[in-house]
Design an enzyme around this catalytic site. Structure first.
Site, PDB file in Angstrom:
ATOM      1  N   ASP A  48      -5.981  -1.602  -5.643  1.00  0.00           N
ATOM      2  CA  ASP A  48      -7.299  -1.536  -4.989  1.00  0.00           C
ATOM      3  C   ASP A  48      -8.118  -0.541  -5.613  1.00  0.00           C
ATOM      4  OD1 ASP A  48      -6.249  -3.355  -3.103  1.00  0.00           O
ATOM      5  OD2 ASP A  48      -5.734  -1.637  -1.846  1.00  0.00           O
ATOM      6  N   ASP A  58       0.753  -0.989   0.142  1.00  0.00           N
ATOM      7  CA  ASP A  58       0.073   0.093  -0.030  1.00  0.00           C
ATOM      8  C   ASP A  58       0.799   1.113  -0.036  1.00  0.00           C
ATOM      9  OD1 ASP A  58      -2.380  -1.385   0.166  1.00  0.00           O
ATOM     10  OD2 ASP A  58      -2.446  -1.343   2.240  1.00  0.00           O
TER      11      ASP A  58
END
Length: 97
Positions: free
Chosen positions: A79, A63
């Protein structure tokens, strides 16, 4: 989930592979005239493959986008692609017969 054991990592990698294969077959069965559906499927596939590559290479999904506004969650482009793909599929316009 990054600190999960090898069983969890293997399971998540398997889910990513399975989703990618299912979406590829789904794309093949979709008529070319259904552009919004196809775009949603391609975004979904792109996100799944992006997460698959990270999980296969590093054992977890990286991330990297951190917006410091109102405790916004950290996320990545894969995502975001999955989210966009799902939204395109959910709000797909139906052809009138």
């Amino acid at each position: 989930m990054a600190d999960g054991g090898s069983i969890q990592k293997t399971f998540l990698l398997s889910v990513s592979v399975l989703v990618s294969v299912v979406v590829v077959f789904w794309i093949q069965k979709t008529d070319i005239s259904q552009r919004q559906k196809l775009m949603g499927q391609f975004f979904l596939l792109s996100g799944a493959v992006g997460n698959l590559i990270d999980r296969a290479q590093y054992g977890y999904v990286i991330d990297f986008i951190d917006i410091n506004i109102l405790n916004w969650p950290v996320f990545n482009l894969a995502d975001s692609f999955i989210f966009i793909g799902v939204m395109l599929l959910l709000f797909e316009r139906k052809k009138s017969s």
